[in-house]
Design a protein around this motif. Structure first.
Motif, PDB file in Angstrom:
ATOM      1  N   ALA A 175       0.837  -1.198   0.000  1.00  0.00           N
ATOM      2  CA  ALA A 175       0.000   0.000   0.000  1.00  0.00           C
ATOM      3  C   ALA A 175       0.875   1.251   0.000  1.00  0.00           C
TER       4      ALA A 175
ATOM      5  N   LYS B 175      -0.114   5.142  -1.186  1.00  0.00           N
ATOM      6  CA  LYS B 175      -1.187   5.327  -0.198  1.00  0.00           C
ATOM      7  C   LYS B 175      -0.590   5.819   1.121  1.00  0.00           C
ATOM      8  N   LYS B 176      -1.466   6.326   1.963  1.00  0.00           N
ATOM      9  CA  LYS B 176      -1.022   7.012   3.180  1.00  0.00           C
ATOM     10  C   LYS B 176      -0.482   6.067   4.243  1.00  0.00           C
TER      11      LYS B 176
ATOM     12  N   GLU C 199      -8.327   6.600   6.751  1.00  0.00           N
ATOM     13  CA  GLU C 199      -7.715   6.415   5.435  1.00  0.00           C
ATOM     14  C   GLU C 199      -6.505   5.483   5.521  1.00  0.00           C
ATOM     15  N   GLU C 200      -5.699   5.647   6.550  1.00  0.00           N
ATOM     16  CA  GLU C 200      -4.541   4.770   6.737  1.00  0.00           C
ATOM     17  C   GLU C 200      -4.987   3.331   6.970  1.00  0.00           C
TER      18      GLU C 200
ATOM     19  N   ALA D 229      -6.331   1.481   3.920  1.00  0.00           N
ATOM     20  CA  ALA D 229      -5.352   1.260   2.845  1.00  0.00           C
ATOM     21  C   ALA D 229      -4.658  -0.088   2.982  1.00  0.00           C
TER      22      ALA D 229
END
Length: 436
Positions: free
Chosen positions: A316, A321-322, A365-366, A369
């Motif tokens: 990820a 991604k974060k 969001e983390e 992901a």
């Protein structure tokens, strides 16, 4: 007057060890804020993991350059500090190199010679580490979470190692009786001529100064560990012992959910029955703060070395991604420290500060992901498992807040209504077989 140095040494030793013990108690208190978890199974396998991973550094050498350098520093740290025992005895009783009179000159010379060679190897390894972080600037050391204190902390410990090793060699090089033995001075013997122009009294002052600074530096280093990522020097051993011995793809079931399902499946159960203990607080599904995690997960957070191997292996993260598994562990530790300070400031009780691990430290969001692939778990050199924290926090989002992404909600609705993730009626599931 002759006992003043011994008294001063005893005071410094008591203060150093006492402050360290106080911080260890605080550390244990913070870890115990997590709920209990049973890790009493597979004792033989757990002990083997500790020997292989923590003592043997087996997962470090997967990356040969960093692994070999770290192994040198690790061995140097363990073996060279055996001479601390001699320093402590000398400091308390006023002796000088007490082991040289207890051991034969050849054995003592071999030990000190080994220490000196290791000291030089440690210096070389530390320089390589510093170059990798500050000149070559490896990508995994440049992530956003590695700004400020985490970056400085990594450099401070390298400077610490340089100073301690140089003081050790200087102490030996200016110790005239030791140099006269001409046994064990394999490195300091080459340094001794640098001080040939000094008087005997000056040499003694330099040797005593290096001796005092060396032992005080070790005590400072010992107490610095609590505030540093280098706490893993101590915690890697229990963390690898208590680490999971189950297959990496195996997730635990929430007991609270299991009990709900059993109740639903019991034909004799009364769904309207009053709870056995009406005053009991219902168990939370998943985790939103550090106190919802297990003590093992909190131990994981304190053990994190911030090496970034987990993040560098994370698919990820690699796709932009974060998510950074390293940040998950660092955030968990930072929040746990914040909770611990809150408890200290409020007489041993936690006062609600309006904050929690979820959202204030780690965003949804983390969490979403993550692909649950276990790459971070496999990569960690000290058996840390960021995935369990991610899963528990996602469980909270789904079961407590109904805050799953739309795609996941659609899938769960299909499973509930159709018995499959796809939006097809169960009666139509075999239609593909009649098509020709």
């Amino acid at each position: 007057m002759q006992f003043i140095p011994n008294i001063l040494f005893a005071i410094a030793l008591i203060l150093g060890v006492g402050y360290f013990s106080r911080n260890v108690k605080k550390l244990i208190r913070n870890i115990k804020l997590g709920h209990d978890v049973d890790v009493s199974d597979e004792k033989g396998k757990r002990f083997n993991n500790m020997l292989r991973i923590a003592f043997g550094q087996s997962k470090m050498v997967v990356r040969p350059v960093a692994g070999i350098m770290h192994f040198i520093v690790y061995i140097g740290f363990v073996i060279i500090n055996l001479e601390v025992l001699e320093i402590i005895i000398d400091g308390l009783f006023g002796t000088h190199r007490i082991f040289s009179s207890v051991l034969s000159s050849s054995v003592y010379g071999f030990l000190i010679g080994s220490f000196e060679i290791l000291a030089v190897l440690v210096l070389i390894a530390v320089v390589v580490f510093w170059l990798r972080r500050n000149t070559i600037k490896l990508k995994r050391f440049l992530n956003p979470e590695m700004k400020g204190w985490p970056k400085n902390d990594a450099n401070y410990i390298l400077y610490f190692e340089v100073v301690l090793m140089c003081l050790f060699l200087t102490m030996n090089a200016t110790d005239a009786p030791f140099q006269e033995m001409n046994s064990g001075n394999v490195i300091s013997g080459f340094m001794a001529p640098w001080f040939s122009g000094f008087s005997e009294g000056t040499l003694h002052i330099i040797e005593r100064s290096a001796w005092w600074l060396h032992i005080i530096g070790i005590l400072v280093f010992l107490n610095y560990l609590y505030f540093s990522k280098h706490l893993h020097i101590l915690l890697a051993f229990p963390n690898t012992y208590f680490g999971s011995v189950h297959p990496k793809g195996e997730l635990d079931n929430l007991e609270s959910v299991t009990n709900e399902v059993k109740l639903m499946m019991d034909p004799n159960a009364d769904p309207f029955a009053a709870p056995a203990n009406p005053d009991a607080v219902p168990a939370k599904f998943g985790a939103s703060d550090v106190t919802d995690l297990s003590w093992l997960q909190l131990l994981n957070a304190y053990t994190c070395t911030e090496c970034g191997r987990c993040t560098s292996e994370c698919p990820a993260n690699q796709t932009g991604k974060k998510l950074s598994p390293r940040k998950i562990m660092m955030d968990t530790r930072d929040r746990l420290e914040e909770v611990g300070k809150n408890i200290d400031a409020n007489g041993g009780e936690f006062k609600d500060d309006g904050k929690q691990l979820l959202n204030d430290y780690i965003t949804a969001e983390e969490l979403w992901a993550c692909t649950s692939c276990n790459a971070c778990v496999e990569a960690c050199p000290v058996s840390i498992n960021p995935l369990t924290i991610i899963i528990d926090m996602r469980r909270y989002l789904v079961m407590e807040q109904s805050a799953a992404p739309m795609e996941l909600n659609n899938m769960m609705s299909n499973v509930e209504n159709n018995g499959a993730p796809w939006p097809y009626n169960q009666m139509d599931r075999l239609n593909w077989a009649s098509e020709s």
